[in-house]
Design a protein around this motif. Sequence first.
Motif, short mmCIF file in Angstrom:
data_model
loop_
_atom_site.label_atom_id
_atom_site.label_comp_id
_atom_site.label_asym_id
_atom_site.label_seq_id
_atom_site.Cartn_x
_atom_site.Cartn_y
_atom_site.Cartn_z
N ILE A 183 1.74 14.20 2.64
CA ILE A 183 1.98 12.92 3.32
C ILE A 183 2.32 11.89 2.25
CG2 ILE A 183 1.03 11.13 4.79
CD1 ILE A 183 -1.10 13.18 5.65
N ASP A 184 3.44 11.22 2.43
CA ASP A 184 3.85 10.15 1.51
C ASP A 184 4.04 8.89 2.34
OD1 ASP A 184 4.64 8.81 -0.79
OD2 ASP A 184 6.74 9.38 -0.54
N VAL A 185 3.22 7.89 2.08
CA VAL A 185 3.28 6.63 2.82
C VAL A 185 3.77 5.53 1.88
CG1 VAL A 185 1.95 4.90 4.09
CG2 VAL A 185 1.41 7.32 4.36
N GLN A 186 4.82 4.86 2.28
CA GLN A 186 5.37 3.73 1.54
C GLN A 186 5.22 2.49 2.42
OE1 GLN A 186 6.65 4.02 -1.63
NE2 GLN A 186 5.95 6.14 -1.47
N ALA A 187 4.51 1.50 1.91
CA ALA A 187 4.30 0.26 2.66
C ALA A 187 4.39 -0.93 1.70
CB ALA A 187 2.96 0.29 3.37
N PRO A 188 5.61 -1.19 1.17
CA PRO A 188 5.74 -2.31 0.25
C PRO A 188 5.53 -3.63 0.98
CG PRO A 188 7.89 -1.44 0.79
CD PRO A 188 6.88 -0.54 1.43
N ASN A 196 6.42 20.86 6.28
CA ASN A 196 6.14 20.84 4.84
C ASN A 196 5.65 19.48 4.38
OD1 ASN A 196 7.18 23.48 4.62
ND2 ASN A 196 9.25 22.65 4.55
N ALA A 197 6.26 18.42 4.94
CA ALA A 197 5.97 17.07 4.46
C ALA A 197 6.23 16.06 5.56
CB ALA A 197 6.83 16.74 3.26
N ILE A 198 5.54 14.93 5.45
CA ILE A 198 5.75 13.79 6.34
C ILE A 198 5.92 12.56 5.44
CG2 ILE A 198 4.73 12.30 8.11
CD1 ILE A 198 4.83 14.85 9.45
N MET A 224 0.85 -1.18 0.00
CA MET A 224 0.00 0.00 0.00
C MET A 224 0.89 1.24 0.00
SD MET A 224 -2.51 1.24 3.03
CE MET A 224 -3.50 2.65 2.82
N ASN A 225 0.81 1.99 -1.03
CA ASN A 225 1.52 3.26 -1.13
C ASN A 225 0.50 4.33 -1.46
OD1 ASN A 225 3.92 1.84 -0.81
ND2 ASN A 225 4.21 1.63 -3.00
N TYR A 226 0.60 5.46 -0.80
CA TYR A 226 -0.29 6.56 -1.17
C TYR A 226 0.30 7.89 -0.77
CZ TYR A 226 -2.13 7.36 3.57
OH TYR A 226 -2.26 7.67 4.89
N THR A 227 -0.19 8.93 -1.43
CA THR A 227 0.22 10.30 -1.15
C THR A 227 -1.05 11.11 -0.98
OG1 THR A 227 2.19 10.02 -2.50
CG2 THR A 227 1.52 12.27 -2.03
N GLU A 228 -1.03 12.01 -0.02
CA GLU A 228 -2.18 12.90 0.16
C GLU A 228 -1.71 14.23 0.71
OE1 GLU A 228 -5.06 12.64 3.53
OE2 GLU A 228 -4.04 10.75 3.95
N ASN A 229 -2.56 15.21 0.66
CA ASN A 229 -2.29 16.51 1.22
C ASN A 229 -3.27 16.71 2.38
OD1 ASN A 229 -2.02 19.28 1.78
ND2 ASN A 229 -1.40 19.68 -0.33
N TYR A 230 -2.74 16.88 3.57
CA TYR A 230 -3.56 17.05 4.77
C TYR A 230 -3.17 18.35 5.45
CZ TYR A 230 -5.51 16.11 9.41
OH TYR A 230 -6.19 16.20 10.60
N LYS A 231 -4.08 19.30 5.45
CA LYS A 231 -3.85 20.61 6.07
C LYS A 231 -2.59 21.28 5.53
CE LYS A 231 -6.31 19.64 10.34
NZ LYS A 231 -6.27 19.61 11.80
N GLY A 232 -2.36 21.15 4.22
CA GLY A 232 -1.20 21.77 3.61
C GLY A 232 0.10 21.00 3.78
N ILE A 233 0.05 19.82 4.36
CA ILE A 233 1.23 18.99 4.58
C ILE A 233 1.15 17.80 3.65
CG2 ILE A 233 2.49 17.57 6.25
CD1 ILE A 233 1.24 19.36 8.46
#
Length: 103
Positions: free
Chosen positions: A12-17, A44-46, A1-10
């Motif tokens: 978020i990049d999640v990598q879960a191979p 800026n980013a997580i 599961m990999n996904y990217t989103e924008n939450y409150k201007g931040i």
Amino acid sequence: MNYTENYKGIKIDVQAPQVDLPDGVQAQIRKAIDKLSRFTNSINAIDLYFNISGTGKTAERILGMRVGVPGPDVFSEERGKDRWNTMLRAVTDKNIRQLQKDK
């Protein structure tokens, strides 16, 4: 599961191979960001990395979190057999301590 989103201007990049994350993890990630945001308003980013090393009884969960802020980013990692939510709280708290030191 990999996904990217924008939450409150931040960003978020999640990598879960090779990891199937439970449904509640996305909500826990947002709670972690809300908690981090109380200590700095310049995130800026997580980036989060979920992985499992080994198999069977020797399997170990690995969770890394990088918080992108102006200047050097803060990073922490947790390894063990705990649940993802528990590990997410632990890396969030470690990053908060680093942010407090940098003030």
